[in-house]
Design an enzyme around this catalytic site. Structure first.
Site, PDB file in Angstrom:
ATOM      1  N   HIS A 163     -18.345  14.497  19.756  1.00  0.00           N
ATOM      2  CA  HIS A 163     -19.568  14.294  20.521  1.00  0.00           C
ATOM      3  C   HIS A 163     -19.563  15.203  21.735  1.00  0.00           C
ATOM      4  CE1 HIS A 163     -23.028  12.204  22.179  1.00  0.00           C
ATOM      5  NE2 HIS A 163     -22.428  12.273  23.356  1.00  0.00           N
ATOM      6  N   ASP A 215     -28.323  -0.150  22.732  1.00  0.00           N
ATOM      7  CA  ASP A 215     -28.205   1.052  23.559  1.00  0.00           C
ATOM      8  C   ASP A 215     -29.558   1.714  23.772  1.00  0.00           C
ATOM      9  OD1 ASP A 215     -26.812   3.345  24.878  1.00  0.00           O
ATOM     10  OD2 ASP A 215     -27.651   4.379  23.138  1.00  0.00           O
ATOM     11  N   ARG A 249     -32.567   1.845  31.797  1.00  0.00           N
ATOM     12  CA  ARG A 249     -31.801   2.525  32.855  1.00  0.00           C
ATOM     13  C   ARG A 249     -32.551   3.738  33.380  1.00  0.00           C
ATOM     14  NH1 ARG A 249     -26.873   4.133  29.715  1.00  0.00           N
ATOM     15  NH2 ARG A 249     -26.338   5.277  31.598  1.00  0.00           N
ATOM     16  N   SER A 287     -22.405   3.647  26.416  1.00  0.00           N
ATOM     17  CA  SER A 287     -23.556   4.112  25.648  1.00  0.00           C
ATOM     18  C   SER A 287     -23.111   5.144  24.607  1.00  0.00           C
ATOM     19  CB  SER A 287     -24.576   4.715  26.625  1.00  0.00           C
ATOM     20  OG  SER A 287     -25.568   5.445  25.949  1.00  0.00           O
ATOM     21  N   LYS A 322     -22.290   4.426  20.099  1.00  0.00           N
ATOM     22  CA  LYS A 322     -22.911   5.159  18.997  1.00  0.00           C
ATOM     23  C   LYS A 322     -21.852   5.761  18.067  1.00  0.00           C
ATOM     24  CE  LYS A 322     -25.595   6.783  22.304  1.00  0.00           C
ATOM     25  NZ  LYS A 322     -26.607   7.278  23.227  1.00  0.00           N
TER      26      LYS A 322
HETATM   27  N1  URA Z   1     -25.899  10.061  26.926  1.00  0.00           N
HETATM   28  C1  URA Z   1     -25.919   8.856  26.337  1.00  0.00           C
HETATM   29  O1  URA Z   1     -25.921   8.764  25.121  1.00  0.00           O
HETATM   30  N2  URA Z   1     -25.931   7.763  27.106  1.00  0.00           N
HETATM   31  C2  URA Z   1     -25.938   7.810  28.457  1.00  0.00           C
HETATM   32  O2  URA Z   1     -25.940   6.785  29.096  1.00  0.00           O
HETATM   33  C3  URA Z   1     -25.927   9.076  29.049  1.00  0.00           C
HETATM   34  C4  URA Z   1     -25.905  10.187  28.258  1.00  0.00           C
END
Ligand code: URA
Ligand code: CA
Length: 436
Positions: A82, A161, A168, A183, A187
Site C-alpha cells: 500500500h 471506514d 472525518r 483506516s 482495508k
Molecule cells: N488514507 C486512508 O485510507 N485513510 C486515511 O485516514 C488517510 C489516508
C-alpha cells in the site's frame, strides 16, 4: 452500553475496551449511532490518541464491518502493498508482475483515482479490453493459475471506514495517527493480506509533510500488524517530487512497461526493487533482504517480470501486445512542450500541483463520477537536481484540447510547479527509513 459514556471516557483520555470500540463501530455502521456522536468521539480521539491495543481493536472492528476476502484457497503467503498516496505513482503496475514472477501470489484489489491522485484501476483500463471486474471465483482461479490478478474493489468492503473517513473529512479529524493508521490497515486486512509492505510517502507532495510524522504513522501501522498477526514493514520514501516521469493513465502504463524493460526512470526503478524485495522476503521466497533484492533485480532485467505482465493482461482480456508495443496505447492528439523561462537547477517539483494539473487536463476526477481521458497527462523532462537552459523543455503536456487559453493555463500551472535555484542541487534521498 451507552455511546455518551464511551465518548466521555475518551474525552477524559481513558483507554477504551475492545467491546466499547466494537460497540462504536458496529453502531455507526448500522446507523444506530448518529454522525454527531461519532464526530464528538473522533474529536476526542484526535486530542487524546489511542493506545496500540485500542488502535488494533479499531482496525479489526472496521475490517470486520463488511465483506472480507478469503484468500485461503491460494497457497503461499499473500503479500499486499500500500502506498499512502502519490502522484504518478506507477509502482503497483510494476510490482504486481515483478513479485508474482518471484513466486509470491498477488491477489490485488486496487482503487480508482480521486482528486489529484491516480488509481491503478483507471491506469489498467487504458489497456484495450482489460477487465477490472472479475467474479470471486475468476479472481481466485487466476491467482492460482498464473500467480497474479488485479481487480477493482467490489462489494461492501470496510463500510465503517468509508463512513468514518467521510465524517472525518468534514469534522477536521483526518490528521490523527491512530485514525489514519487504522483506516489504511483495516482495508488491507479486509482484502485478505497475510503480510503487508507499506510505502509511506513523506515531503511536500505527501499526506505527511514531515519525516517525524511519517515515521510515527509508519510505526503505528507496523504495530497494528504486529498486534493482529500480519507481518508488516514500512518504507519511508520521498515525495518532494512526483515518482518517475509520467503522470496520467496510459502514460503511466507505458512507463511501467519501459521500467519492466529495464529502461525506466531511476527513482521509480529503485523504489520498485526495494518494495519488491521486501515483498519477496515477507512472502518467504528469500532468506534475507539482500537475497530478495538479487532475485527481483534479476527478474526485472531478464524480462521475466515483463512476461508476467503480458500474462496478466492477457488473462484479464486486455491487449497483451502493448507489452512489446507500448506505442499502441491511447495517445493524446497534441504534445505541447513546457519551456524553462531562464537557466537554473530544479530544487523542488510540487507533486500535488502537478496532480491537480493532470486532473484539469482530464486525467483525473474532481468528483467520484466524472469521466476521465485515459490518454492525457504530463511527462516530466527535468527532475530535482537537473539543470535547464532558458528555452529548454522541462515537461511535456499530452492534451486532447489545444484551445489557446486552456493550453496557456495548463502550461503556466506546470511551469509554476517547478522551483528553480542557481547552483547545484543534490539528487533527493529516495528512501529515508525502514520501519519494522
Ligand atoms: N488514507 C486512508 O485510507 N485513510 C486515511 O485516514 C488517510 C489516508
Ligand atoms: Ca510515474
Amino acid at each position: 452500553m451507552r455511546t455518551v459514556d464511551i465518548i466521555q471516557k475518551k474525552r477524559d483520555a481513558q483507554p477504551l475496551t475492545t467491546e466499547e470500540i466494537d460497540f462504536i463501530i458496529e453502531g455507526y455502521t448500522s446507523g444506530a449511532i448518529p454522525d454527531y456522536q461519532l464526530s464528538a468521539w473522533a474529536m476526542a480521539v484526535y486530542f487524546n490518541g489511542m493506545t496500540a491495543k485500542e488502535t488494533a481493536d479499531l482496525t479489526m472492528a472496521m475490517a470486520r464491518s463488511g465483506d472480507q476476502a478469503d484468500l485461503s484457497s491460494i497457497p503461499g503467503i499473500k503479500v499486499d502493498k500500500h502506498s499512502t498516496g502519490g502522484v504518478g505513482d506507477t509502482t503497483t503496475l510494476i510490482l504486481a508482475p515483478l513479485v508474482a514472477a518471484a513466486g509470491v501470489p498477488v491477489a490485488k484489489m486496487s482503487g480508482r483515482g480521486l482528486g489529484h491522485t491516480g488509481g491503478t484501476i483507471d491506469k489498467l483500463e487504458s489497456i484495450e479490453g482489460f477487465q477490472v471486474e472479475l467474479t470471486k471465483q475468476q479472481f481466485l482461479r487466476q491467482v492460482q493459475e498464473i500467480g497474479v490478478a488485479v481487480i477493482g474493489q467490489s462489494g461492501n468492503m470496510t463500510p465503517a471506514d468509508k463512513k468514518l473517513y467521510g465524517l472525518r473529512d468534514v469534522t477536521a479529524t483526518v490528521e490523527s495517527i491512530p485514525l489514519i493508521a487504522s483506516s489504511i490497515m483495516s482495508k488491507k486486512l479486509a482484502s485478505g493480506a497475510d503480510a503487508i509492505v507499506l510505502d509511506v510517502k513523506t515531503g511536500n507532495g505527501a499526506f505527511m509533510k514531515s519525516l517525524d510524522d511519517s515515521i510515527k504513522l509508519a510505526q503505528a501501522m507496523v504495530e497494528i500488524g504486529e498486534q493482529v498477526g500480519r507481518e508488516t514493514i514500512a518504507v519511508i520514501t520521498n515525495m518532494e517530487e512526483p515518482l518517475g516521469e509520467a503522470i496520467g493513465n496510459a502514460l503511466e502504463v507505458r512507463e511501467a512497461i519501459e521500467t519492466l524493460q529495464g529502461k525506466g526512470p531511476a527513482d521509480l526503478t529503485e523504489l520498485c526493487l526495494v518494495l519488491g524485495a521486501h515483498m519477496v522476503q515477507l512472502g518467504g521466497k528469500a532468506a534475507s533482504y539482500e537475497q530478495a533484492r538479487a532475485i527481483v533485480s534479476e527478474l526485472l532485467h531478464d524480462g521475466s517480470a515483463l512476461a508476467k505482465l503480458k500474462q496478466l493482461i492477457g488473462a484479464q482480456g486486455g491487449d497483451a501486445g502493448i507489452t512489446e508495443h507500448p506505442e499502441l496505447l491511447a495517445t493524446a492528439a497534441y504534445q505541447v512542450p513546457v519551456l524553462a523561462e531562464e537557466e537554473g537547477t530544479v530544487s523542488q517539483i510540487d507533486a500535488e500541483a502537478l496532480g491537480v494539473t493532470a486532473m484539469l487536463l482530464g486525467a483525473g476526477r474532481a468528483t467520484k463520477d466524472d469521466p476521465i481521458d485515459l490518454a492525457v497527462g504530463i511527462v516530466l523532462r527535468k527532475k530535482v537536481g537537473d539543470t535547464a537552459q532558458a528555452g529548454e523543455t522541462i515537461a511535456e503536456l499530452h492534451m486532447n484540447n489545444n484551445e489557446p487559453m486552456f493550453t496557456e493555463d495548463i502550461t503556466q500551472r506546470t511551469r509554476s510547479a517547478f522551483t528553480f535555484v542557481q547552483g547545484e542541487v543534490a539528487k533527493p534521498t529516495l528512501i529515508y527509513a525502514i520501519v519494522t
